[in-house]
Scaffold this motif. Structure first.
Motif, PDB file in Angstrom:
ATOM      1  N   SER A 189      18.127  50.932  21.615  1.00 21.11           N
ATOM      2  CA  SER A 189      18.677  50.100  20.536  1.00 21.11           C
ATOM      3  C   SER A 189      20.071  49.622  20.927  1.00 21.11           C
ATOM      4  N   ALA A 190      20.240  48.311  20.936  1.00 26.13           N
ATOM      5  CA  ALA A 190      21.496  47.706  21.392  1.00 26.13           C
ATOM      6  C   ALA A 190      21.378  46.196  21.228  1.00 26.13           C
ATOM      7  N   VAL A 191      22.488  45.502  21.504  1.00 22.57           N
ATOM      8  CA  VAL A 191      22.446  44.043  21.634  1.00 22.57           C
ATOM      9  C   VAL A 191      22.331  43.729  23.113  1.00 22.57           C
ATOM     10  N   TYR A 192      21.360  42.894  23.456  1.00 23.52           N
ATOM     11  CA  TYR A 192      21.160  42.492  24.840  1.00 23.52           C
ATOM     12  C   TYR A 192      21.712  41.076  25.010  1.00 23.52           C
ATOM     13  N   LEU A 193      22.702  40.970  25.876  1.00 17.35           N
ATOM     14  CA  LEU A 193      23.393  39.702  26.101  1.00 17.35           C
ATOM     15  C   LEU A 193      22.969  39.087  27.421  1.00 17.35           C
ATOM     16  N   CYS A 194      22.781  37.799  27.394  1.00 17.88           N
ATOM     17  CA  CYS A 194      22.513  37.037  28.608  1.00 17.88           C
ATOM     18  C   CYS A 194      23.711  36.127  28.862  1.00 17.88           C
ATOM     19  N   ALA A 195      24.051  35.943  30.114  1.00 19.26           N
ATOM     20  CA  ALA A 195      25.139  35.030  30.478  1.00 19.26           C
ATOM     21  C   ALA A 195      24.717  34.231  31.697  1.00 19.26           C
ATOM     22  N   SER A 196      25.241  33.024  31.805  1.00 18.52           N
ATOM     23  CA  SER A 196      24.968  32.233  33.000  1.00 18.52           C
ATOM     24  C   SER A 196      26.259  31.619  33.513  1.00 18.52           C
ATOM     25  N   SER A 197      26.263  31.317  34.801  1.00 10.52           N
ATOM     26  CA  SER A 197      27.421  30.646  35.389  1.00 10.52           C
ATOM     27  C   SER A 197      26.943  29.611  36.393  1.00 10.52           C
ATOM     28  N   LEU A 198      27.773  28.611  36.594  1.00  9.81           N
ATOM     29  CA  LEU A 198      27.389  27.467  37.415  1.00  9.81           C
ATOM     30  C   LEU A 198      27.160  27.862  38.866  1.00  9.81           C
ATOM     31  N   SER A 199      28.032  28.684  39.387  1.00 14.43           N
ATOM     32  CA  SER A 199      27.913  29.091  40.780  1.00 14.43           C
ATOM     33  C   SER A 199      28.396  30.517  40.899  1.00 14.43           C
ATOM     34  N   PRO A 200      28.017  31.198  41.966  1.00 16.60           N
ATOM     35  CA  PRO A 200      28.332  32.626  42.052  1.00 16.60           C
ATOM     36  C   PRO A 200      29.821  32.942  42.052  1.00 16.60           C
ATOM     37  N   ALA A 201      30.587  32.235  42.827  1.00 19.15           N
ATOM     38  CA  ALA A 201      31.974  32.636  43.025  1.00 19.15           C
ATOM     39  C   ALA A 201      32.925  31.874  42.119  1.00 19.15           C
ATOM     40  N   LEU A 202      33.917  32.577  41.647  1.00 22.01           N
ATOM     41  CA  LEU A 202      35.019  31.992  40.879  1.00 22.01           C
ATOM     42  C   LEU A 202      34.530  31.144  39.714  1.00 22.01           C
ATOM     43  N   SER A 203      33.484  31.600  39.054  1.00 15.33           N
ATOM     44  CA  SER A 203      32.901  30.772  38.011  1.00 15.33           C
ATOM     45  C   SER A 203      32.820  31.540  36.702  1.00 15.33           C
ATOM     46  N   GLN A 204      33.119  30.850  35.622  1.00 18.32           N
ATOM     47  CA  GLN A 204      33.105  31.466  34.300  1.00 18.32           C
ATOM     48  C   GLN A 204      31.693  31.786  33.858  1.00 18.32           C
ATOM     49  N   GLN A 205      31.488  32.942  33.249  1.00 18.20           N
ATOM     50  CA  GLN A 205      30.203  33.300  32.668  1.00 18.20           C
ATOM     51  C   GLN A 205      30.193  32.858  31.206  1.00 18.20           C
ATOM     52  N   PHE A 206      29.139  32.145  30.825  1.00 16.87           N
ATOM     53  CA  PHE A 206      28.937  31.704  29.443  1.00 16.87           C
ATOM     54  C   PHE A 206      27.885  32.601  28.817  1.00 16.87           C
ATOM     55  N   PHE A 207      28.214  33.148  27.658  1.00 16.81           N
ATOM     56  CA  PHE A 207      27.337  34.125  27.033  1.00 16.81           C
ATOM     57  C   PHE A 207      26.461  33.504  25.948  1.00 16.81           C
ATOM     58  N   GLY A 208      25.270  34.067  25.803  1.00 11.30           N
ATOM     59  CA  GLY A 208      24.404  33.722  24.707  1.00 11.30           C
ATOM     60  C   GLY A 208      24.747  34.538  23.476  1.00 11.30           C
ATOM     61  N   PRO A 209      24.039  34.291  22.364  1.00 12.31           N
ATOM     62  CA  PRO A 209      24.341  34.993  21.112  1.00 12.31           C
ATOM     63  C   PRO A 209      23.840  36.423  21.089  1.00 12.31           C
ATOM     64  N   GLY A 210      22.962  36.761  22.031  1.00 16.15           N
ATOM     65  CA  GLY A 210      22.442  38.119  22.082  1.00 16.15           C
ATOM     66  C   GLY A 210      21.167  38.306  21.285  1.00 16.15           C
ATOM     67  N   THR A 211      20.404  39.311  21.680  1.00 16.59           N
ATOM     68  CA  THR A 211      19.243  39.784  20.912  1.00 16.59           C
ATOM     69  C   THR A 211      19.549  41.210  20.461  1.00 16.59           C
ATOM     70  N   ARG A 212      19.492  41.419  19.152  1.00 14.05           N
ATOM     71  CA  ARG A 212      19.718  42.775  18.624  1.00 14.05           C
ATOM     72  C   ARG A 212      18.378  43.484  18.554  1.00 14.05           C
ATOM     73  N   LEU A 213      18.231  44.522  19.359  1.00 21.57           N
ATOM     74  CA  LEU A 213      16.990  45.310  19.393  1.00 21.57           C
ATOM     75  C   LEU A 213      17.214  46.616  18.643  1.00 21.57           C
ATOM     76  N   THR A 214      16.335  46.876  17.702  1.00 24.71           N
ATOM     77  CA  THR A 214      16.356  48.144  16.962  1.00 24.71           C
ATOM     78  C   THR A 214      15.039  48.838  17.204  1.00 24.71           C
ATOM     79  N   VAL A 215      15.105  50.049  17.723  1.00 27.55           N
ATOM     80  CA  VAL A 215      13.898  50.833  17.975  1.00 27.55           C
ATOM     81  C   VAL A 215      13.825  51.958  16.952  1.00 27.55           C
ATOM     82  N   LEU A 216      12.737  51.942  16.186  1.00 24.93           N
ATOM     83  CA  LEU A 216      12.599  52.937  15.102  1.00 24.93           C
ATOM     84  C   LEU A 216      11.821  54.169  15.563  1.00 24.93           C
TER      85      LEU A 216
END
Lengths: 114, 110
Positions: A87-114
């Motif tokens: 159970s956690a928020v799973y975040l995805c991020a992407s960046s234009l190129s590997p080096a010296l590049s800013q990561q842009f984050f998504g809103p996340g998926t909140r997973l709850t395991v009962l």
């Protein structure tokens, strides 16, 4: 323009179920990252792709966690036989190129395991 | 091993007061340091990075390699600065992953 999107935004699973979380990165972004953020903690790295190649999966907590990015665009994080500690928020991020590049984050998926 | 420490979980100041959010890191190589911010109900976004040496929304941060610190400062806090702030490190030349601290929740009171 469109940012990183993730689906579903919320997921409730019963313990033992398999789940699949989707990430749509910004178009043209080469690098894609998955992070796990438990309640009250900072994001923790899970895995990293450069195009379709998974270059680092050192953060995956167990072999129940699997990620793929078969065409170098959309990525799926799959968790098999979910446990309560997943159970956690799973975040995805992407960046234009590997080096010296800013990561842009998504809103996340909140997973709850009962 | 790479580690980022943010010693304050919560920080509360009054509007117009100076604010400093502390960040210390542990890494034997050459790091890149970042501050990310998450406003209420919004996604995590980059605030600033040490290589840019710029001021964003009045915030600045200086990398002090001697003290292994990257503290975030603003001389006059505003109510809209209330948010979660995360310090993060990336190893130059290594994996592209970010290593985050646990975050500091800043509240700016009117």
């Amino acid at each position: 323009g469109a940012g990183v999107s993730q689906s579903p935004r919320y997921k409730v699973a019963k313990r033992g179920q398999d789940v699949a979380l989707r990430c749509d990165p910004i178009s043209g972004h080469v690098s894609l990252f998955w992070y796990q953020q438990a309640l009250g903690q900072g994001p923790e790295f899970l895995t990293y792709f450069q195009n379709e190649a998974q270059l680092d999966k050192s953060g995956l907590p167990s072999d129940r966690f699997f990620a793929e990015r078969p065409e170098g665009s959309v990525s799926t994080l799959k968790i098999q036989r979910t446990q309560q500690e997943d159970s956690a928020v799973y975040l995805c991020a992407s960046s234009l190129s590997p080096a010296l590049s800013q990561q842009f984050f998504g809103p996340g998926t909140r997973l709850t395991v009962l | 091993a790479q580690r980022v420490t943010q010693p304050e979980k919560l920080l509360s100041v009054f509007k117009g007061a100076p604010v400093e959010l502390k960040c210390n890191y542990s890494y034997s190589g050459s790091p890149e340091l970042f501050w990310y911010v998450q406003y209420s109900r919004q996604r995590l976004q980059l605030l600033l990075r040490h290589i840019s040496r710029e001021s964003i929304k009045g915030f600045t941060a200086d990398l002090n390699k001697g003290e292994t610190s990257f503290h975030l400062k603003k001389p006059f806090a505003q109510e809209e600065d209330s948010a979660m702030y995360y310090c993060a490190l990336r190893a130059k030349g290594g994996s592209e992953k970010l290593v985050f601290g646990k975050g500091t929740k800043l509240t700016v009171n009117p």
